[in-house]
Design a protein around this motif. Structure first.
Motif, PDB file in Angstrom:
ATOM      1  N   VAL A 330       0.821  -1.214   0.000  1.00  0.00           N
ATOM      2  CA  VAL A 330       0.000   0.000   0.000  1.00  0.00           C
ATOM      3  C   VAL A 330       0.854   1.263   0.000  1.00  0.00           C
ATOM      4  CG1 VAL A 330      -0.223   0.251   2.521  1.00  0.00           C
ATOM      5  CG2 VAL A 330      -2.101   0.980   1.014  1.00  0.00           C
ATOM      6  N   ASP A 331       2.095   1.175   0.481  1.00  0.00           N
ATOM      7  CA  ASP A 331       2.971   2.354   0.514  1.00  0.00           C
ATOM      8  C   ASP A 331       3.821   2.497  -0.742  1.00  0.00           C
ATOM      9  OD1 ASP A 331       2.154   3.210   3.059  1.00  0.00           O
ATOM     10  OD2 ASP A 331       3.524   1.809   4.031  1.00  0.00           O
ATOM     11  N   ILE A 332       3.706   1.584  -1.694  1.00  0.00           N
ATOM     12  CA  ILE A 332       4.516   1.642  -2.906  1.00  0.00           C
ATOM     13  C   ILE A 332       4.143   2.806  -3.825  1.00  0.00           C
ATOM     14  CG2 ILE A 332       5.104   0.404  -5.037  1.00  0.00           C
ATOM     15  CD1 ILE A 332       6.548  -0.679  -2.613  1.00  0.00           C
ATOM     16  N   PRO A 333       2.873   3.037  -4.137  1.00  0.00           N
ATOM     17  CA  PRO A 333       2.529   4.109  -5.084  1.00  0.00           C
ATOM     18  C   PRO A 333       2.939   5.486  -4.585  1.00  0.00           C
ATOM     19  CG  PRO A 333       0.682   2.608  -4.787  1.00  0.00           C
ATOM     20  CD  PRO A 333       1.675   2.273  -3.719  1.00  0.00           C
ATOM     21  N   SER A 334       3.340   6.336  -5.509  1.00  0.00           N
ATOM     22  CA  SER A 334       3.663   7.722  -5.195  1.00  0.00           C
ATOM     23  C   SER A 334       2.374   8.498  -4.991  1.00  0.00           C
ATOM     24  CB  SER A 334       4.452   8.341  -6.346  1.00  0.00           C
ATOM     25  OG  SER A 334       3.634   8.425  -7.504  1.00  0.00           O
ATOM     26  N   ARG A 346      -5.188   1.999  -7.160  1.00  0.00           N
ATOM     27  CA  ARG A 346      -6.568   1.660  -6.811  1.00  0.00           C
ATOM     28  C   ARG A 346      -6.650   0.216  -6.324  1.00  0.00           C
ATOM     29  NH1 ARG A 346     -10.175  -1.371  -8.951  1.00  0.00           N
ATOM     30  NH2 ARG A 346      -8.955  -1.673 -10.847  1.00  0.00           N
ATOM     31  N   ILE A 347      -5.939  -0.689  -7.016  1.00  0.00           N
ATOM     32  CA  ILE A 347      -5.937  -2.098  -6.627  1.00  0.00           C
ATOM     33  C   ILE A 347      -5.330  -2.263  -5.240  1.00  0.00           C
ATOM     34  CG2 ILE A 347      -4.991  -4.380  -7.178  1.00  0.00           C
ATOM     35  CD1 ILE A 347      -5.064  -3.523 -10.136  1.00  0.00           C
ATOM     36  N   LEU A 348      -4.219  -1.552  -4.990  1.00  0.00           N
ATOM     37  CA  LEU A 348      -3.509  -1.713  -3.724  1.00  0.00           C
ATOM     38  C   LEU A 348      -4.279  -1.091  -2.565  1.00  0.00           C
ATOM     39  CD1 LEU A 348       0.142  -1.080  -4.958  1.00  0.00           C
ATOM     40  CD2 LEU A 348      -1.042  -3.257  -4.581  1.00  0.00           C
ATOM     41  N   ASN A 349      -4.970   0.005  -2.837  1.00  0.00           N
ATOM     42  CA  ASN A 349      -5.810   0.606  -1.804  1.00  0.00           C
ATOM     43  C   ASN A 349      -6.940  -0.341  -1.420  1.00  0.00           C
ATOM     44  OD1 ASN A 349      -8.395   2.338  -1.113  1.00  0.00           O
ATOM     45  ND2 ASN A 349      -6.634   3.581  -0.550  1.00  0.00           N
ATOM     46  N   SER A 350      -7.564  -0.941  -2.427  1.00  0.00           N
ATOM     47  CA  SER A 350      -8.635  -1.903  -2.178  1.00  0.00           C
ATOM     48  C   SER A 350      -8.099  -3.128  -1.436  1.00  0.00           C
ATOM     49  CB  SER A 350      -9.272  -2.318  -3.507  1.00  0.00           C
ATOM     50  OG  SER A 350     -10.266  -3.297  -3.311  1.00  0.00           O
TER      51      SER A 350
END
Length: 384
Positions: A330-334, A346-350
């Motif tokens: 979840v912390d990977i995306p900028s 969006r996928i990782l947040n879900s």
């Protein structure tokens, strides 16, 4: 132990992938994918898959299947998730309720229900958990009282997914309330459109909604009793074991790790993994072990060997791994990627919001550890 696929399995996988790459299936899958707490109706997608014969390939032809091995059904399940098909309706309807009905139902129950499930015209869910019982199904309080040639079922079930979209519920209830904790339990198929059934959403943070199902003297015909009256506990344990292959949790973990890798590549196409190489390697290794564990359980079921200990190991390892990957990813995306509601973020947040429930569903991690510990304790006593 399975370490590879046969040529026939590889050809079958290629055919499934070709079907799932069609524009019609891809568009339907996109429309069925939820986000930001909105849960669309995935039934049109599943009707499309049913028309293509992809929902229950291992069921006998007379019940809507293709008569293929259970292992081919696992190949389909893998390819569905990798093609972006939301898996809950398939897991609940085909892999759990349908598979259990195939194993434990009588000929008339199979004839009446399985073809519609295989075509994507009817859907099913599991009604085990209760507000005060949790993972201890021996504490369930739902009662099925005799009523003419059938029963009246009264009680409350919770934490069932997709229930407002399904037609049948596999329900555990007490037919002899004064019997012991693990006696006097029976299993029924309940029509969830029947009078006395109330389905309501349980507020939560996931994109898929949990539901509460209130059963108020719901009439169930005697023909919907699965197995013998009061003999549901062994069937319930068998049903839970086939639910615990770990494959669905493995596929979620694989999907989430791939989304994290996609996010890293978007951030830095030249050297995307520099700061994460070691951890990615560990995740990949753990996923390989997960896959092997799941297929060991699946091949056992295919050979009519239902091993509750192997299933507990697979379920524990896969659900804990999926939860760990979601927490890391979840912390990977900028910040810029998080603003894009259509990308990997969006996928990782879900995933982050869904993952906590994975170690609870189909039996908590603590219950899985208890099953393993009891088996090791028994083995130690045998050796001494």
């Amino acid at each position: 132990m399975r370490f590879g696929f046969t040529e026939d399995q590889q050809r079958f996988r290629a055919d499934v992938r070709k079907t799932l790459r069609s524009a019609q299936v891809r568009n339907a899958a996109a429309q069925a994918t939820g986000a930001d707490g909105v849960e669309p109706d995935a039934r049109p997608l599943y009707r499309l898959l049913g028309e293509r014969g992809l929902l229950a390939v291992h069921w006998p032809v007379e019940y809507g299947g293709q008569g293929r091995p259970l292992t081919d059904a696992a190949i389909v399940a893998e390819e569905l998730v990798r093609a972006g098909v939301p898996d809950t309706l398939h897991v609940n309807t085909i892999q759990i309720v349908g598979q259990f009905l195939l194993m434990a139902g009588d000929a008339e129950q199979k004839r009446r229900h399985l073809p519609a499930l295989a075509r994507g015209e009817s859907f099913a869910s599991v009604l085990y958990t209760e507000p005060d019982a949790g993972s201890d199904l021996g504490a369930l309080r739902t009662v099925a009282a005799p009523d003419g040639d059938g029963y009246r079922i009264t009680g409350t079930k919770v934490f069932s997914l997709k229930t407002r979209f399904v037609d049948l519920g596999l329900c555990a209830a007490r037919t002899s309330p004064d019997a012991g904790k693990y006696q006097g339990i029976s299993l029924f198929l309940i029509d969830l459109h029947a009078p006395g059934v109330t389905v309501s959403v349980i507020p939560g943070i996931g994109d898929e909604h949990f539901h509460q199902i209130q059963l108020d003297a719901v009439h169930v015909p005697g023909e919907n009793l699965i197995g013998a009256r009061d003999e549901g506990w062994p069937l319930l344990n068998e049903a839970l074991t086939i639910e615990r292959t770990g494959l669905d949790y493995f596929l979620k973990a694989e999907h989430w790790l791939q989304a994290a890798l996609d996010s890293l590549i978007d951030r830095d196409p030249d050297s995307p993994h520099v700061d994460h190489v070691e951890q990615i390697g560990r995740w990949k290794g753990a996923l390989a072990a997960d896959h092997a564990l799941a297929w060991e359980v699946l091949t056992g079921i295919q050979a009519d060997r239902v091993d509750p200990v192997a299933a507990a190991v697979a379920k524990y390892h896969s659900s804990e791994l999926a939860q760990s990957i979601a927490a890391w990813a979840v912390d990977i995306p900028s910040p810029e990627q998080r603003a894009d509601r259509t990308g990997p973020a969006r996928i990782l947040n879900s995933a982050y919001r869904e993952a906590p429930g994975l170690t609870l569903s189909a039996g908590t991690s603590e219950v899985m550890l208890q099953i393993m510990a009891a088996a090791f304790d028994s083995l130690a006593h045998q050796e001494n």
